[in-house]
Write a protein that holds these residues in place. Structure first.
Motif, PDB file in Angstrom:
ATOM      1  N   LEU A  35       0.839  -1.189   0.000  1.00 43.12           N
ATOM      2  CA  LEU A  35       0.000   0.000   0.000  1.00 43.12           C
ATOM      3  C   LEU A  35       0.875   1.241   0.000  1.00 43.12           C
ATOM      4  O   LEU A  35       1.908   1.282   0.675  1.00 43.12           O
ATOM      5  N   SER A  36       0.457   2.234  -0.767  1.00 43.79           N
ATOM      6  CA  SER A  36       1.107   3.546  -0.679  1.00 43.79           C
ATOM      7  C   SER A  36       0.022   4.612  -0.624  1.00 43.79           C
ATOM      8  O   SER A  36      -1.041   4.457  -1.215  1.00 43.79           O
ATOM      9  N   CYS A  37       0.316   5.670   0.113  1.00 44.18           N
ATOM     10  CA  CYS A  37      -0.606   6.795   0.225  1.00 44.18           C
ATOM     11  C   CYS A  37       0.207   8.070   0.042  1.00 44.18           C
ATOM     12  O   CYS A  37       0.959   8.470   0.939  1.00 44.18           O
ATOM     13  N   HIS A  38       0.080   8.668  -1.142  1.00 44.38           N
ATOM     14  CA  HIS A  38       0.817   9.894  -1.450  1.00 44.38           C
ATOM     15  C   HIS A  38      -0.001  11.098  -1.003  1.00 44.38           C
ATOM     16  O   HIS A  38      -1.145  11.269  -1.434  1.00 44.38           O
ATOM     17  N   ILE A  39       0.572  11.894  -0.128  1.00 40.56           N
ATOM     18  CA  ILE A  39      -0.069  13.115   0.355  1.00 40.56           C
ATOM     19  C   ILE A  39       0.463  14.251  -0.523  1.00 40.56           C
ATOM     20  O   ILE A  39       1.606  14.689  -0.360  1.00 40.56           O
ATOM     21  N   LYS A  40      -0.365  14.668  -1.460  1.00 36.02           N
ATOM     22  CA  LYS A  40       0.087  15.580  -2.520  1.00 36.02           C
ATOM     23  C   LYS A  40       0.552  16.931  -1.998  1.00 36.02           C
ATOM     24  O   LYS A  40       1.583  17.433  -2.449  1.00 36.02           O
ATOM     25  N   ALA A  62       9.958  11.162   1.126  1.00 37.25           N
ATOM     26  CA  ALA A  62       9.720  12.442   0.465  1.00 37.25           C
ATOM     27  C   ALA A  62       9.349  12.176  -0.982  1.00 37.25           C
ATOM     28  O   ALA A  62       9.892  11.273  -1.623  1.00 37.25           O
ATOM     29  N   GLY A  63       8.387  12.927  -1.498  1.00 41.16           N
ATOM     30  CA  GLY A  63       7.999  12.823  -2.894  1.00 41.16           C
ATOM     31  C   GLY A  63       6.996  11.724  -3.157  1.00 41.16           C
ATOM     32  O   GLY A  63       6.453  11.114  -2.237  1.00 41.16           O
ATOM     33  N   PRO A  64       6.759  11.469  -4.449  1.00 37.66           N
ATOM     34  CA  PRO A  64       5.798  10.427  -4.836  1.00 37.66           C
ATOM     35  C   PRO A  64       6.369   9.037  -4.551  1.00 37.66           C
ATOM     36  O   PRO A  64       7.565   8.896  -4.273  1.00 37.66           O
ATOM     37  N   PRO A  65       5.521   8.010  -4.628  1.00 34.13           N
ATOM     38  CA  PRO A  65       6.003   6.649  -4.363  1.00 34.13           C
ATOM     39  C   PRO A  65       7.134   6.270  -5.306  1.00 34.13           C
ATOM     40  O   PRO A  65       7.104   6.614  -6.488  1.00 34.13           O
ATOM     41  N   ARG A  66       8.107   5.577  -4.779  1.00 35.07           N
ATOM     42  CA  ARG A  66       9.250   5.133  -5.598  1.00 35.07           C
ATOM     43  C   ARG A  66       8.979   3.803  -6.275  1.00 35.07           C
ATOM     44  O   ARG A  66       9.551   3.494  -7.303  1.00 35.07           O
ATOM     45  N   GLN A  70       0.587  -2.339  -4.698  1.00 34.72           N
ATOM     46  CA  GLN A  70      -0.594  -3.000  -5.250  1.00 34.72           C
ATOM     47  C   GLN A  70      -1.855  -2.156  -5.061  1.00 34.72           C
ATOM     48  O   GLN A  70      -2.757  -2.203  -5.887  1.00 34.72           O
ATOM     49  N   ILE A  71      -1.911  -1.396  -3.978  1.00 37.47           N
ATOM     50  CA  ILE A  71      -3.006  -0.454  -3.731  1.00 37.47           C
ATOM     51  C   ILE A  71      -2.378   0.913  -3.535  1.00 37.47           C
ATOM     52  O   ILE A  71      -1.529   1.093  -2.668  1.00 37.47           O
ATOM     53  N   ARG A  72      -2.783   1.873  -4.381  1.00 39.80           N
ATOM     54  CA  ARG A  72      -2.180   3.200  -4.356  1.00 39.80           C
ATOM     55  C   ARG A  72      -3.247   4.262  -4.141  1.00 39.80           C
ATOM     56  O   ARG A  72      -4.231   4.308  -4.875  1.00 39.80           O
ATOM     57  N   LEU A  73      -3.039   5.091  -3.138  1.00 41.63           N
ATOM     58  CA  LEU A  73      -3.920   6.213  -2.854  1.00 41.63           C
ATOM     59  C   LEU A  73      -3.148   7.504  -3.042  1.00 41.63           C
ATOM     60  O   LEU A  73      -1.944   7.545  -2.797  1.00 41.63           O
ATOM     61  N   ALA A  74      -3.844   8.560  -3.446  1.00 35.90           N
ATOM     62  CA  ALA A  74      -3.235   9.893  -3.525  1.00 35.90           C
ATOM     63  C   ALA A  74      -4.316  10.918  -3.225  1.00 35.90           C
ATOM     64  O   ALA A  74      -5.439  10.823  -3.738  1.00 35.90           O
ATOM     65  N   LEU A  80      -7.404  13.271   3.453  1.00 32.73           N
ATOM     66  CA  LEU A  80      -7.195  12.012   4.172  1.00 32.73           C
ATOM     67  C   LEU A  80      -7.856  12.087   5.546  1.00 32.73           C
ATOM     68  O   LEU A  80      -8.616  11.185   5.933  1.00 32.73           O
ATOM     69  N   VAL A  81      -7.586  13.143   6.278  1.00 32.84           N
ATOM     70  CA  VAL A  81      -8.166  13.307   7.612  1.00 32.84           C
ATOM     71  C   VAL A  81      -9.691  13.365   7.518  1.00 32.84           C
ATOM     72  O   VAL A  81     -10.398  12.700   8.296  1.00 32.84           O
ATOM     73  N   ALA A  82     -10.220  14.122   6.564  1.00 30.50           N
ATOM     74  CA  ALA A  82     -11.671  14.248   6.413  1.00 30.50           C
ATOM     75  C   ALA A  82     -12.319  12.914   6.032  1.00 30.50           C
ATOM     76  O   ALA A  82     -13.399  12.581   6.526  1.00 30.50           O
TER      77      ALA A  82
END
Length: 115
Positions: A35-40, A62-66, A70-74, A80-82
C-alpha cells in the motif's frame, strides 16, 4: 493543512476501523497487499501493507512513491483526515478525482464494500 503527524494518525485510525470491522467488510479486507498513500500537498508518501484488515506504515518517503504498490492512494492531507473522520464521502471524492485510488481489478472489487 494537515501535518505529517496528523496524516499518520489518520492512517492509524483507518486501520483501527478496519480491524474492528465485522461481517462482509472484515472478509473483504482480509488479504495481504502493499500500500502507498501519497499526500500531494505535503509531497510525501506513506508506504506499508494492508494485511488482514490492518494498515502497517513501514516508511515515510519524500515525494511520490518510488515503487508501484498493489493499492495506491493519492490525496491531500486534509482530504485524508476528512475521509477517515467521515466528513467527506469516499465514492464521491474518488469519482470527482479529489481522491485517487489505483489497484488491480480484483482488489478494487474486494475494496468496493469499503467505499
Amino acid at each position: 493543512m494537515a501535518t505529517k503527524e496528523e496524516c499518520r494518525e489518520a492512517l492509524k485510525r483507518l486501520s483501527d476501523k478496519l480491524t474492528r470491522a465485522d461481517g462482509d467488510v472484515r472478509g473483504t479486507v482480509s488479504f495481504d497487499r502493499s500500500l502507498s498513500c501519497h499526500i500531494k500537498d505535503l509531497d510525501l508518501t506513506f508506504t506499508g501493507r494492508l494485511k488482514d484488515g490492518t494498515i502497517t506504515v513501514q516508511d515515510t518517503l519524500a515525494g511520490p512513491p518510488r515503487e508501484k504498490a498493489q493499492i495506491r492512494l493519492a490525496m491531500t492531507g486534509d482530504d485524508l483526515v476528512a475521509l477517515v473522520d467521515g466528513e467527506i464521502d469516499f465514492a464521491r471524492s474518488w469519482a470527482t478525482g479529489r481522491v485517487r485510488l489505483e489497484a488491480g481489478f480484483r482488489d478494487l472489487v474486494r475494496l468496493r464494500s469499503l467505499l
